[in-house]
Enzyme design. Sequence first.
Site, PDB file in Angstrom:
ATOM      1  N   ASP A 325      46.467 -49.105   1.091  1.00 54.69           N
ATOM      2  CA  ASP A 325      45.102 -49.603   0.953  1.00 54.69           C
ATOM      3  C   ASP A 325      44.958 -50.821   1.864  1.00 54.69           C
ATOM      4  O   ASP A 325      45.947 -51.417   2.290  1.00 54.69           O
ATOM      5  CB  ASP A 325      44.811 -49.942  -0.516  1.00 54.69           C
ATOM      6  CG  ASP A 325      43.320 -49.980  -0.822  1.00 54.69           C
ATOM      7  OD1 ASP A 325      42.523 -49.999   0.127  1.00 54.69           O
ATOM      8  OD2 ASP A 325      42.963 -50.003  -2.004  1.00 54.69           O
ATOM      9  N   GLU A 525      34.386 -53.473  -5.984  1.00 55.24           N
ATOM     10  CA  GLU A 525      35.730 -54.039  -6.130  1.00 55.24           C
ATOM     11  C   GLU A 525      35.693 -55.346  -6.939  1.00 55.24           C
ATOM     12  O   GLU A 525      34.951 -55.470  -7.904  1.00 55.24           O
ATOM     13  CB  GLU A 525      36.396 -54.202  -4.767  1.00 55.24           C
ATOM     14  CG  GLU A 525      36.499 -52.840  -4.052  1.00 55.24           C
ATOM     15  CD  GLU A 525      37.360 -52.875  -2.802  1.00 55.24           C
ATOM     16  OE1 GLU A 525      38.450 -53.448  -2.845  1.00 55.24           O
ATOM     17  OE2 GLU A 525      36.923 -52.313  -1.780  1.00 55.24           O
TER      18      GLU A 525
HETATM   19  C1  BGC Z   1      35.853 -53.578   3.634  1.00 58.21           C
HETATM   20  C2  BGC Z   1      36.080 -52.590   2.572  1.00 58.21           C
HETATM   21  C3  BGC Z   1      37.352 -52.911   1.935  1.00 58.21           C
HETATM   22  C4  BGC Z   1      37.431 -54.368   1.501  1.00 58.21           C
HETATM   23  C5  BGC Z   1      38.815 -54.723   1.070  1.00 58.21           C
HETATM   24  C6  BGC Z   1      35.861 -54.961   3.073  1.00 58.21           C
HETATM   25  O1  BGC Z   1      35.593 -55.886   4.064  1.00 58.21           O
HETATM   26  O2  BGC Z   1      34.645 -53.316   4.238  1.00 58.21           O
HETATM   27  O3  BGC Z   1      36.130 -51.287   3.064  1.00 58.21           O
HETATM   28  O4  BGC Z   1      37.502 -52.093   0.857  1.00 58.21           O
HETATM   29  O5  BGC Z   1      37.089 -55.236   2.524  1.00 58.21           O
HETATM   30  O6  BGC Z   1      38.886 -55.566   0.009  1.00 58.21           O
HETATM   31  C1  BGC Z   2      39.670 -50.055  -1.449  1.00 56.28           C
HETATM   32  C2  BGC Z   2      39.841 -48.583  -1.259  1.00 56.28           C
HETATM   33  C3  BGC Z   2      39.111 -48.138  -0.027  1.00 56.28           C
HETATM   34  C4  BGC Z   2      39.561 -48.936   1.158  1.00 56.28           C
HETATM   35  C5  BGC Z   2      38.860 -48.576   2.432  1.00 56.28           C
HETATM   36  C6  BGC Z   2      39.973 -50.816  -0.202  1.00 56.28           C
HETATM   37  O1  BGC Z   2      39.670 -52.154  -0.369  1.00 56.28           O
HETATM   38  O2  BGC Z   2      40.515 -50.499  -2.482  1.00 56.28           O
HETATM   39  O3  BGC Z   2      39.389 -47.905  -2.405  1.00 56.28           O
HETATM   40  O4  BGC Z   2      39.342 -46.774   0.170  1.00 56.28           O
HETATM   41  O5  BGC Z   2      39.336 -50.299   0.926  1.00 56.28           O
HETATM   42  O6  BGC Z   2      37.556 -49.001   2.430  1.00 56.28           O
END
Ligand code: BGC
Ligand code: BGC
Length: 838
Positions: A325, A525
Amino acid sequence: MNTAFLHRVSLVALLFVAVSCATPAANDNDMPTINPANWPTTTGGVPLDPAIEARIGEIMATMTVEELVAQTIQADIGSITPEEVREYRLGSVLNGGNSAPNADVRAPAPEWVALADEFYAASMDTTGGRKAIPLLWGSDAVHGHGNIVGATVFPHNIGLGAMRNPELMRQIGRVTAIEMLVTGLDWTFAPTIAVVRNDRWGRTYEGYSEDPEILPAYSRAMVEGLQGTLGSDEFLDANHVISTAKHFIGDGGTRDGIDQGDNYDSEADLRDNHGAGYPAAVEAGVQSVMASFNTWHDKKMHGHEALLTQVLKERMGFNGFVVGDWNGHGQVEGCENTSCAASMNAGVDMFMAPDSWRGLYENTLAQVQSGEIPRERLDDAVRRILRVKLRAGMFEKAKPSARPMAGDYDVLGAPEHLEVARLAVRESLVLLKNQGGLLPLRADQRVLVAGDGADDIGKQSGGWTLSWQGTGNTNADFPGGVSIYAGLREAIEAGGGTATLSVDGTYSQAPDVAVVVFGEDPYAEFMGDREHVDFDDDRGLNLLRSFKEAGIPTVAIFLSGRAMWVNPEMNAADAFVAAWLPGSQGGGVADVLVRTPGGDVAHDFKGKLSYSWPRTAVQVKLNRGDADYDPLFAYGYGLTYGDDGDMEMLSEVSGLSDDGGDSGVFFAAGEAAAPWSLQGTSGGTAVTVVDAVTPVGDALTIRSVDRAAQEDAKQATWSGGAAAAVQVSGEAMDYARESNGDMAIAIQYRVDAAPEGNVAMFVTDASGAQTALDVTALFAEAAIGEWTQSDIKLSCFAEAGADVAALTTVLGIETSAAFALSLSDVRLASNEGRAICP
Ligand code: BGC
Ligand code: BGC
């Protein structure tokens, strides 16, 4: 925002500590271990095909170690160009939630296809003896292909769980695959098959349920919908995409629901709850599994060999590849975003290294050359990645724009796709109250539709919609989308009634009935982590109460990413519907709520809770099977029109003693937001700003000024005599996740007098160290007297050496020159393309 508490312990936190001590979760001392023999075996999914395995061998035999390592690295399209892919030969790219072609999350679909072609061509370029290995583009199509304007946006998983309909899941997967193919993409990071045990978690809505019951059937159906059914000709054919089961493992079981946090469950709970969907996903042939950010008993999953390799790959026989991830490897003990042999050694086959790919590539190469990463491990990782590429026919496929369906833009949001989404909305609604049988509504009435969720497709779609957080979307961003109000209007007008939109609830002629649509604003998130499950935005409640006072019957439609304590709202409403985050097809709500023009029930309620509904705001860990299970509505609850929907008045005592917690707002409306304070410092003394005018020695004066309202901003005037700073400070708070997530500090300011010397912006960490960036140019170039906003990435400070896991000052501005600056707002914001490092 609910960052981990370091020194500050609020009443609420104390309460939660007490709660968690009483549960068996607190057994962190008797370090359990993983015994793979305790875990289920599976068929392993796709059998190994000797022809494919031989072909992999042939390809790998021609590859240099540099090319092998490059296959294991995935970069984000916001941080890599096709030219760099040509040079480095990376195996994959992704678009993170905020990344899109031309840095525009609203980029039209043809731009996605064009960029997919460019990346593909770069990976296939054979000049100079390069090997053509098609790259994979991964994307979070987590509720439909929601990254794309015009795509069908399905309900989030929490609503889909309430449907209890695996067959419909399969159709949703199929539609999602087709719409991805229209835009030339290969691979989705879905489904999330978390079992969510604590509703404080900001990703609760990404999970189908709190209970493992529906996970096997749901996981299987979704993987089959996306990839096609294993064993049939359609499996991974040109009409399907590669799917990902995530996040392995234990993501929904972190203590206090803290995202990316610590899971202290027993091995049996890990297997039986959090692992419930994996055997079915593997058997359905899922081709990738994403490692989770969380720990299990203090060990990060990205470094967990026993779980990634011994359980998933060996015991369950998973022969696809494990993707990491977002810089998750960098959180493994001893690792950094640009270096983590331990993660590959534990079983991660492809690193998600959005912005860190170059350094990671170089270090991984060095680690293979030094033997720190055994060559067999690298070979196994690459073999798995190539296996998936071959199975998906990537080597045979034409360039993205020339593939079947690519560029068929009419297929994005095609009527039959929208119909599937509308059906899902209909089936996901859960009726919790229906006093006196108010619902279904007759269609010949005068209906007022109120509330900030009534006509807002962005709000009803939630996070992971166009942008990562899903904030800032308007109805114009959803061609083909239908708001809940628009759906109601259509159904009611068809029956001869009228539906009037009045977000603030005002009316000139009293309606027969009022529908109030309200709920949580979009988040994703950790931005959605909460201290409790009180729905504490009173706007919906106030509307319901005012209609009640006026004797107007009310229907509450609650939009939320979790089950929440809404007893006051339920008391004020005659009917109450949990609508979750239904996505772009709000018409599904009217399908169930409004009778046919002829007066019949059009569609009955089918949804049943897949999450227990709380009786108090502190019942955050409330799951079927708990010893002291005492929900307001149990798992499986959901009324139909045949049921008696009357309800007694509920207690309005929330159980909360304080609403504590850091909201991610540092300074607003003229003052620092709790728990922070605004200070002036000079010559070693710090003064907390409380008065309208605060002198800080001779060097600095901080005074209240007006922006939009009286005293809603502060102006700092430096005399230029000595160094002085204005700062937002408090007890240490942890912003490591926010920094890793590319979040920024958004500052609204007005330069009142240009700086006559250098100006620094700094943060201070718990060790007392200040990390400063030079912002002279930023302020020197700003138009004098005009309000503006700059977003400074947290990671700029982290890269400059700040310990962002323990910040005591989240923003400081210092100069020893003459300067005048007004501040009106300082808060955390997701980087939607504008954040900078000065
Ligand atoms: C991204 C997300 C990612 C996240 C990670 C964001 O800046 O656009 O895709 O899941 O950071 O915490
Ligand atoms: C998230 C994932 C996601 C990835 C890409 C991460 O921060 O936990 O679920 O697939 O970003 O965007």
